[in-house]
Motif scaffolding. Structure first.
Motif, short mmCIF file in Angstrom:
data_model
loop_
_atom_site.label_atom_id
_atom_site.label_comp_id
_atom_site.label_asym_id
_atom_site.label_seq_id
_atom_site.Cartn_x
_atom_site.Cartn_y
_atom_site.Cartn_z
N HIS A 145 -19.43 -80.28 -56.13
CA HIS A 145 -20.52 -80.28 -55.27
C HIS A 145 -21.08 -78.86 -55.40
N ALA A 146 -22.58 -78.71 -55.16
CA ALA A 146 -23.42 -77.92 -54.99
C ALA A 146 -23.05 -77.30 -53.62
N PRO A 147 -23.30 -75.82 -53.34
CA PRO A 147 -23.10 -75.27 -51.92
C PRO A 147 -23.94 -76.20 -50.93
N PHE A 148 -23.08 -76.28 -49.75
CA PHE A 148 -23.79 -76.71 -48.52
C PHE A 148 -24.57 -75.69 -47.71
N PHE A 149 -23.94 -74.19 -47.89
CA PHE A 149 -24.54 -73.38 -47.48
C PHE A 149 -25.08 -72.18 -48.40
N GLU A 150 -25.88 -71.19 -47.92
CA GLU A 150 -26.00 -70.11 -48.92
C GLU A 150 -25.01 -69.43 -49.49
N SER A 186 -25.54 -64.71 -54.46
CA SER A 186 -25.68 -64.86 -55.86
C SER A 186 -26.19 -66.14 -56.50
N TRP A 187 -26.40 -67.28 -55.73
CA TRP A 187 -26.07 -68.57 -56.43
C TRP A 187 -27.82 -68.97 -56.28
N GLY A 188 -28.66 -68.19 -55.35
CA GLY A 188 -30.08 -68.51 -55.60
C GLY A 188 -30.54 -69.56 -54.40
N ASP A 189 -31.61 -70.06 -54.75
CA ASP A 189 -32.33 -71.04 -53.95
C ASP A 189 -31.54 -72.61 -54.31
N LYS A 190 -32.15 -73.64 -53.69
CA LYS A 190 -31.38 -74.80 -54.00
C LYS A 190 -31.52 -75.29 -55.41
N ARG A 227 -26.84 -74.27 -61.51
CA ARG A 227 -25.54 -73.55 -61.84
C ARG A 227 -24.36 -74.48 -61.64
N THR A 228 -24.44 -75.44 -60.80
CA THR A 228 -23.45 -76.27 -60.43
C THR A 228 -23.35 -77.27 -61.94
N VAL A 229 -24.46 -77.54 -62.13
CA VAL A 229 -24.48 -78.54 -63.34
C VAL A 229 -23.80 -77.86 -64.70
N ASP A 230 -24.25 -76.61 -64.82
CA ASP A 230 -23.84 -75.52 -65.75
C ASP A 230 -22.13 -75.50 -65.93
#
Length: 84
Positions: A62-67, A70-74, A80-83
């Motif tokens: 699951h992509a981040p809920f919060f910032e 180093s993970w950048g914008d949505k 990055r999650t897909v990667d």
């Protein structure tokens, strides 16, 4: 039907412990939520996921809920999650 534990329910515990508890409780796999524990390089994040998969499969990420630093914008977070 398979049952997965969301590691987010144990966000205050090490990821390895969440996987261990899920295995002991009889879950089929774990959903990993990107959090501050993934503020390392993509390579180190992948190594962490490979290590915990020895206990149970990662059934979803699951992509981040919060910032997360180093993970950048949505859009970047999703990529990055897909990667991973």
């Amino acid at each position: 039907m398979q049952f997965a534990l969301s590691a987010g329910t144990l966000h205050n515990r090490p990821l390895e412990e969440a996987f261990d508890l899920a295995a002991k409780a009889g879950f089929d796999g774990v959903e990993v939520i990107i959090s501050s524990r993934f503020t390392v390089t993509q390579r180190k994040a992948l190594t962490l996921l490979q290590r915990v998969q020895r206990l149970l499969p990662v059934v979803s990420i699951h992509a981040p809920f919060f910032e997360v630093d180093s993970w950048g914008d949505k859009t970047t977070q999703l990529q990055r999650t897909v990667d991973l």
